[in-house]
Design a protein around this motif. Structure first.
Motif, PDB file in Angstrom:
ATOM      1  N   LEU A  35       0.789  -1.227   0.000  1.00 27.36           N
ATOM      2  CA  LEU A  35       0.000   0.000   0.000  1.00 27.36           C
ATOM      3  C   LEU A  35       0.823   1.280   0.000  1.00 27.36           C
ATOM      4  N   GLY A  36       2.038   1.233   0.521  1.00 23.33           N
ATOM      5  CA  GLY A  36       2.789   2.458   0.783  1.00 23.33           C
ATOM      6  C   GLY A  36       3.513   3.068  -0.391  1.00 23.33           C
ATOM      7  N   GLY A 151      10.846   6.196  -2.245  1.00 23.40           N
ATOM      8  CA  GLY A 151       9.575   6.916  -2.245  1.00 23.40           C
ATOM      9  C   GLY A 151       8.624   6.273  -1.262  1.00 23.40           C
ATOM     10  N   GLN A 152       7.900   7.082  -0.511  1.00 22.36           N
ATOM     11  CA  GLN A 152       7.045   6.549   0.553  1.00 22.36           C
ATOM     12  C   GLN A 152       5.766   7.368   0.657  1.00 22.36           C
ATOM     13  N   LEU A 153       4.626   6.684   0.679  1.00 18.73           N
ATOM     14  CA  LEU A 153       3.355   7.341   0.968  1.00 18.73           C
ATOM     15  C   LEU A 153       3.267   7.566   2.475  1.00 18.73           C
ATOM     16  N   VAL A 154       2.895   8.783   2.886  1.00 17.64           N
ATOM     17  CA  VAL A 154       2.845   9.104   4.313  1.00 17.64           C
ATOM     18  C   VAL A 154       1.542   9.818   4.644  1.00 17.64           C
ATOM     19  N   SER A 169       2.617   5.100   8.712  1.00 17.56           N
ATOM     20  CA  SER A 169       1.294   4.482   8.741  1.00 17.56           C
ATOM     21  C   SER A 169       1.288   3.034   8.271  1.00 17.56           C
ATOM     22  N   CYS A 170       0.991   2.819   6.990  1.00 18.59           N
ATOM     23  CA  CYS A 170       0.814   1.462   6.472  1.00 18.59           C
ATOM     24  C   CYS A 170       2.114   0.717   6.247  1.00 18.59           C
ATOM     25  N   GLU A 197       5.316  11.291  -0.162  1.00 17.36           N
ATOM     26  CA  GLU A 197       4.118  11.758  -0.860  1.00 17.36           C
ATOM     27  C   GLU A 197       2.961  11.701   0.133  1.00 17.36           C
ATOM     28  N   CYS A 198       2.354  12.840   0.395  1.00 22.41           N
ATOM     29  CA  CYS A 198       1.307  12.921   1.417  1.00 22.41           C
ATOM     30  C   CYS A 198      -0.042  12.464   0.869  1.00 22.41           C
TER      31      CYS A 198
END
Length: 661
Positions: A35-36, A151-154, A169-170, A197-198
């Protein structure tokens, strides 16, 4: 550089410009599992590489999620609206789609250490680029591959309790340690770029998962609405799956520790565990009917029958949605603390949680998880947790969770104190009679998914006192018209070697293998195999000299049949217990009916003769009339404008009638 405020940008193309300016045009991009992944950034970098052949891009990751692509015909009519409903608002991960289509440019390659199950079974390039590694070794291998951009979704820095901090988070699983190690190795000659990346749809988890904003070099905050999180729908739990989950729930010890994986077998365990706690009378009814204590003494020795008065603690690389249901049911309540001395005192009864003014008692958690992924309702439940509930969940490093080695979040002494009576429950595809398990690949070397953390937890179960590794396996599998046993004499590949054999569960019972002789192990596994295959397995074992030639199958073992499965659960299912979707479903009622009909058609057409007979009977099935009006409308077959559509309508009606709908 670390310590400075990151550069915030709103344009993904500008973000890519800054990354290239920082590290150059030879980029090894590390992306989180599942997911991230920061989709806007990943897509922009990939598109730049496609447009600029001088940019060399190697993407190293795991579980690149893409929506399924249905086959033409009835499957496409059924799946297209469903896929649009679930994934229509989520931008596609473009490199992943091009990988599937064999359409990567020459200057881009993708290596994964865990596949979306089955996606690359016949994909030569990805089979060749697969990286075989334990989850706890993945960070080491990423660094060795030369990762210089991550790269990371945050979740954005908007939580008042964690000022100027993002939440991983995930996916703190690998990133927490990867960031630290990459920074430590960074030099002017070998720069790195950490990109956040928010996305406001990610729930903010604090504790270990919260990192200072200046951990990152670049922060992408687009002006577009944040896309929804990629979901994995619930799969139906069959009667066989429910029995496997029930047997596993018998082995859980009150006050213990639980790890469980994704899928219907994991969901079945969660359901039976909640039932044991919330409706112990019904749970015991099945326990007694199956004669669990008499037939499988390990259940009383290692598990229990009572509700969970002390509660369980979750320690699982993947926080599946089931852990939230365990929280809601009052099962996931045993708190652990980040202080070994305090934890040992609590374990020994010398200190009580909630007693006194010890500030350390304010740091308790009921769950350590490395990453999460699941249905849309799971994400909704996470978002609705109160601040206090969220503090009870610590998303953390997989290198803290998956083994007993010292870690900056806690040493071996602390881990041992927290993980009392561990039950580490994972699924496998096959088990050989010597106790080796096959979970990730085929004997010709092709990989279905990956090892992930399964080996880690199996090994840890053998290190911790009173811990058990439990592998859950369906006794059979069916392909076309052929049914085969998943308990096999031998197989040319294994994920878990025989010297780590412990407990194996099928829908027919529990095999306790730890410390047993080979003959005992072979017979214990034959005992829980489907009865259609028991004679052949016994003959192979006797021919190999592993079982005494005088041994004969006891009559009590020979009722392992699909009919017996239905009889075991029939009374309770009439009370609306053990349903196929106990935790909700993404399909509508009409779609469930259509799905049942399509499953029936697939079974009926598994052979050439079956195809011909089904086609003939479909032609005689009639138009369906008003009986199936809503179902035909859902499939856009209420009106047909071609011979093909007319035939599909007839086939669907045949399937509906055959399925008893």
């Amino acid at each position: 550089m670390p310590g400075k405020s990151p550069q915030r940008v709103s344009d993904s193309s500008v973000c890519v410009d800054q990354v290239i300016q920082r590290v150059g045009k030879k980029i090894t991009l590390g992306l989180p599992l599942g997911l991230g992944k920061p989709i806007h950034f990943a897509n922009a970098l990939y598109q730049r590489a496609k447009a600029d052949p001088s940019l060399e891009l190697h993407i190293v990751t795991a579980l690149s999620l893409v929506a399924p692509t249905p086959s033409a015909g009835l499957e496409k009519r059924f799946m297209d609206p469903f896929i649009e409903r679930l994934y229509g608002d989520i931008p596609e991960l473009e490199y992943a789609r091009d990988v599937l289509a064999h359409n990567l440019p020459d200057n881009v390659k993708v290596s994964e250490f865990f596949f979306q199950a089955g996606n690359f079974l016949n994909h030569k390039e990805q089979q060749q680029r697969y990286i075989c590694t334990n989850y706890t070794h993945a960070m080491r291998d990423l660094i060795a591959l030369g990762v210089n951009v991550v790269g990371q979704l945050v979740a954005p820095d908007t939580d008042a309790d964690y000022p100027r901090q993002f939440s991983l988070s995930c996916n703190p699983d690998l990133s927490l340690d990867l960031f630290t190690n990459l920074r430590a190795a960074e030099t002017e000659a070998n720069p790195i770029a950490l990109v956040a990346e928010c996305n406001t749809n990610l729930p903010f988890f604090g504790r270990d998962a919260a990192l200072p904003v200046n951990t990152f070099d670049l922060v992408l905050e687009t002006n577009e609405p944040d896309y929804p999180l990629f979901s994995v729908p619930q799969t139906p739990i069959s009667a066989s799956d429910h029995l496997i989950g029930f047997y596993a729930s018998c082995l859980l010890k009150d006050g213990g520790t639980l790890q469980v994986g994704i899928g219907s077998l994991g969901s079945a365990l969660i359901y039976s565990t909640c039932l044991r706690h919330q409706n112990n009378t019904a749970w015991r009814q099945l326990y007694n009917k199956l004669e669990v204590a008499e037939r499988f003494p390990v259940a009383d020795k290692c598990g229990g029958r009572e509700p969970f008065s002390k509660g369980l603690y979750g320690c699982s690389e993947m926080m599946v949605d089931g852990f939230i249901y365990l929280m809601e049911a009052g099962v996931l309540t045993r708190q652990v603390y980040p202080d070994a001395e305090l934890q040992e005192q609590i374990n020994e009864g010398r200190s009580e949680p909630g007693a006194g003014n010890d500030g350390r008692l304010q740091q308790g958690v009921v769950m350590h998880g490395g990453f999460y992924l699941g249905p849309r309702n799971f994400y909704k439940k996470l978002a609705q947790l109160t601040a206090e509930q969220r503090q009870l969940i610590c998303m953390s490093s997989v290198n803290y969770i998956n083994d007993l080695n010292d870690h900056r979040f806690g040493n071996q002494r602390l881990k041992v104190a927290q993980r009392v009576s561990g039950r580490f429950i994972n699924s496998a595809m096959q088990c050989t009679l010597d106790g080796a398990a096959v979970s990730d690949g085929l004997e010709d070397g092709r990989v279905l998914s990956g090892v992930g953390g399964q080996y880690n937890f199996v090994a840890m179960a053998h290190e911790l006192e009173d811990a058990r590794s439990i592998l859950t396996i369906r006794s059979t599998r069916t392909s076309g018209a052929k049914t085969s046993s998943n308990i096999v004499f031998s197989y040319g590949h294994c994920t878990i070697p025989r010297h780590l054999r412990d407990i194996v569960i099928t829908e027919y019972g529990i095999a306790d293998l730890r410390g047993k002789s080979d003959e005992e192990v072979y017979l214990a596994l034959i005992r829980i195999a489907d009865s259609r295959f028991q004679p052949g397995l016994l003959e192979q074992a006797q021919d190999a000299g592993k079982v005494n030639t005088n041994f004969e199958l006891p009559a009590a073992w020979q009722n392992n049949t699909p009919a017996a499965i239905g009889q075991s659960l029939n009374d309770l299912q009439q009370q609306d217990l053990f349903p196929p979707f106990p935790f909700g479903c993404e399909f509508t009622d009409d779609e469930l009916k259509i799905g049942k009909a399509l499953k029936q058609l697939k079974a009926d057409t598994s052979t050439r003769t079956g195809k011909l007979l089904t086609l003939l009977r479909a032609l005689l099935s009639g138009t369906g009339g008003k009986d199936y009006a809503s179902l035909l409308q859902r499939m856009e077959l209420d009106r047909t404008d071609s011979v093909g559509a007319w035939l599909e309508r007839r086939l669907l009606i045949r399937g509906l009638k055959k399925a008893g709908l």
